[in-house]
Design an enzyme around this catalytic site. Structure first.
Site, short mmCIF file in Angstrom:
data_model
loop_
_atom_site.label_atom_id
_atom_site.label_comp_id
_atom_site.label_asym_id
_atom_site.label_seq_id
_atom_site.Cartn_x
_atom_site.Cartn_y
_atom_site.Cartn_z
CG ASP A 83 -0.40 -0.09 2.58
OD1 ASP A 83 0.94 -0.15 2.51
OD2 ASP A 83 -0.96 -0.15 3.47
CG ASP A 106 -8.50 18.33 26.20
OD1 ASP A 106 -8.08 17.38 26.83
OD2 ASP A 106 -7.71 19.05 25.44
CD GLU A 109 -3.73 11.69 21.84
OE1 GLU A 109 -4.11 12.59 22.61
OE2 GLU A 109 -4.14 11.45 20.61
#
Length: 621
Positions: free
Chosen positions: A21, A365, A559
């Site tokens: 890819d 957040d 993350e």
């Protein structure tokens, strides 16, 4: 057996055959034959098979290339290295180094290329220096002659109005510098990774847990030294060292950090200095009535900025602003200009942005748990963290400083802080413990009602041994059942997240996503109360998910994860930092790295063996 390979030739052939890819990675989504022959200069041959081994070969070639070599001497055992051992080794030997920064010439030069600076109207990066830091001011002025920066000294007293005035000129805030042997160097710090090139508040504590485990004590100590610098010069531990964060702090982990560093260094003078600063932060940031201290004696977050948070991408608030712009017969752009420059007064937006900034100060957040009301909430985890401060102060003063400690012209004893902690514990139980549901829930000190939103933070009282054994058992029985998923603990229960549709998009701190700091606090909390098997299972689930994704996707450690599906392919706001790299990850992601090392330090050896063999959690527990 060691294979001596021509790096460029082998890399080109490997990628041409296996990277179908074209993303310069070898993953399970590539459709190559998954078998590649290598031949050393001595004529030794070997067929490398499977996605994982092929991606290891790719990484080892690139590591050797980055060291300036034309030929790579690669032992076969590195290509066939068990995944748990390899991931841990890469974190320890490569990723921490890749995440380490400093605010000296080398570090500032890297910051100039930061993508967040592309919005700057000027061609120079503003570097803001505290009013009283002459060393920094003089040093950065010399850098002005070499680098495209503009040095700006901050006023002695920084107000929200001033911070708003410089939002049109966003820049970086200096951190601690030190002079040694006639040379000035920045005190180092670890960044989260990806687009985050600043020192972030609570990230730094969790990163330091991993650093201490990996023997990088000096780097963890340096993080605490930078925390101290921020408190002394900016009045608080910052969300991050960017100018628009000057009114925002972060979840308070400073006392935990200095205590854990001291347990290794035994440097009493260093601890004394930092304890004074931590008490200063506690008193001036958290315990000012009417600010972050509320009438009921518990605390809240309160980001004291003015107007729209400037770090958000263009269009982020368009849905909120559109009705007001239409009513005023203005474009959204023109409405923003008039609102930001006080030509238009809008009480609703003032309150909305107060809560929005405060959500960002909370570190969560964003989440439906706190959206639109964050400044009204006594959050469970915040008050748990401050309870931990009070307990840490008491125990440090009692055990290290003979039960007497002077800070800010006040003589403290352990009794003072134990009483503070005892009072806070009773208030948390009064306002946040729900005996009927057997959960700790946030308390809205404006409406005088408990939240019904169930989040991973309900388990944080276990982290600092605040709950009774009876409460702990009830809490574990109820919370784990609601929050446990394939890859560990979700940010919230599915029911609390609510129905997701176009009008109610995903929030990254809610179900189905899971985050490293939650897992790490929960593991420790469970072990504090003797829930060893529950802890082992949750550690295993989390590490299995990280390991499986790294094996399948060329070492990717991002993350956050979707813990329901057990994948790094998270579809929520802001994307997933740590997935955008070529050939090999140079960094992983800060607190994810730490969670892996911490989890491994807790996991029993019989489970590590199963993890290396990628045995699914459901077959282990």
């Amino acid at each position: 057996m060691v294979f001596s390979l021509n790096i460029e030739d082998t890399l080109n052939r490997l990628l041409q055959q296996e990277d179908t890819d074209g993303d310069k990675k070898i993953t399970i989504e590539d459709n190559g034959p998954k078998a590649f022959e290598i031949e050393s200069r001595e004529g030794n041959k070997c067929i490398v098979k499977g996605t994982y081994h092929l991606s290891n070969l790719l990484q080892e070639l690139v590591i050797s290339k980055n060291e300036g070599n034309k030929f790579a001497e690669i032992p076969l055992k590195k290509i066939e290295e068990p995944p748990v051992i390899r991931i841990s080794r890469m974190i320890r030997d490569y990723y921490w180094k890749g995440l380490t920064r400093s605010m000296d010439e080398v570090g500032v030069e890297k910051l100039i290329a930061d993508t967040k600076n592309e919005t700057l109207t000027a061609s120079k990066l503003p570097v803001y220096v505290p009013f009283h830091d002459e060393l920094a001011f003089n040093y950065y002025n010399t850098l002005e002659l070499k680098l495209p920066i503009q040095v700006i000294k901050l006023p002695e007293h920084i107000s929200p109005e001033f911070v708003k005035s410089i939002n049109k000129k966003p820049g970086i805030l200096s951190l601690k510098l030190q002079e040694a042997h006639g040379e000035i160097k920045g005190v180092p710090f670890v960044v989260p990774g990806g687009r985050f090139n600043e020192m972030y508040g609570w990230d730094s504590y969790f990163e330091s847990v991993g650093l201490l485990l990996d023997g990088k004590t000096e780097l963890a100590k340096a993080m605490a030294d930078n925390f101290q610098y921020e408190i002394i010069h900016y009045g608080k531990i910052l969300n991050a060292n960017r100018s628009y964060y000057l009114t925002r702090t972060q979840p308070p982990f400073y006392s935990s950090l200095i205590r854990e560093v001291f347990e290794i260094t035994h440097d009493k003078e260093w601890l004394k200095s930092h304890l004074k600063t931590a008490i200063q932060e506690y008193e001036t940031v958290w315990m000012v009535q009417g600010k972050r201290l509320t009438e009921n004696g518990l605390n809240r977050y309160l980001a004291e900025g003015i107007g729209m948070p400037p770090e958000t991408e263009e269009g982020h608030y368009d849905a909120i602003l559109k009705p007001f712009a239409e009513e005023a017969n203005l474009s959204i752009h023109d409405y923003i200009f008039k609102y930001q420059n006080n030509y238009i007064q809008n009480d609703f937006l003032d309150t909305y942005f107060l809560h929005d900034r405060t959500v960002r100060e909370s570190g969560h957040d964003t989440s439906y748990r706190i959206e639109g009301m964050c400044a009204d909430l006594n959050l469970v985890e915040l008050n748990v963290l401050l309870y931990k401060y009070e307990l840490d102060f008491a125990e440090i003063i009692n055990n290290i400083f003979d039960n007497t400690f002077e800070a800010n012209a006040t003589i403290y004893t352990s009794k003072y802080w134990f009483e503070k902690a005892s009072l806070r514990k009773s208030l948390i139980n009064k306002f946040c413990w729900n005996s009927e549901k057997g959960l700790y829930l946030d308390y809205n000190q404006v409406t005088k009602k408990q939240s019904t939103f169930v989040a991973a933070t309900t388990l944080t009282p276990l982290w600092c041994k605040m709950a009774t054994q009876e409460q702990a058992k009830i809490l574990v029985d109820n919370a784990i059942r609601l929050l446990k998923e394939k890859g560990g603990i979700a940010g919230s229960s599915e029911e609390s997240r609510g129905n997701i549709n176009e009008k109610r998009p995903h929030r990254q701190w809610d179900y189905p996503n899971g985050w490293a700091p939650h897992q790490m606090m929960i593991w420790k909390g469970l072990l504090n109360y003797g829930f060893d098997l529950e802890a082992q299972e949750l550690v295993y689930r989390w590490l299995y998910m990280i390991t499986k994704n790294a094996v399948d996707y060329n070492g990717t450690i991002p993350e956050k994860y979707d813990v329901v599906e057990g994948t790094h392919k998270v579809f929520a706001e802001y994307g997933n930092v740590g997935t955008d790299f070529e050939y090999m990850s140079q960094e992983g992601f800060g607190w994810m790295n730490a969670s892996y090392q911490y989890g491994l330090s807790l996991l029993e050896s019989k489970y590590v063996e199963k993890l290396n063999n990628l045995i699914e959690p459901e077959l282990v527990f």
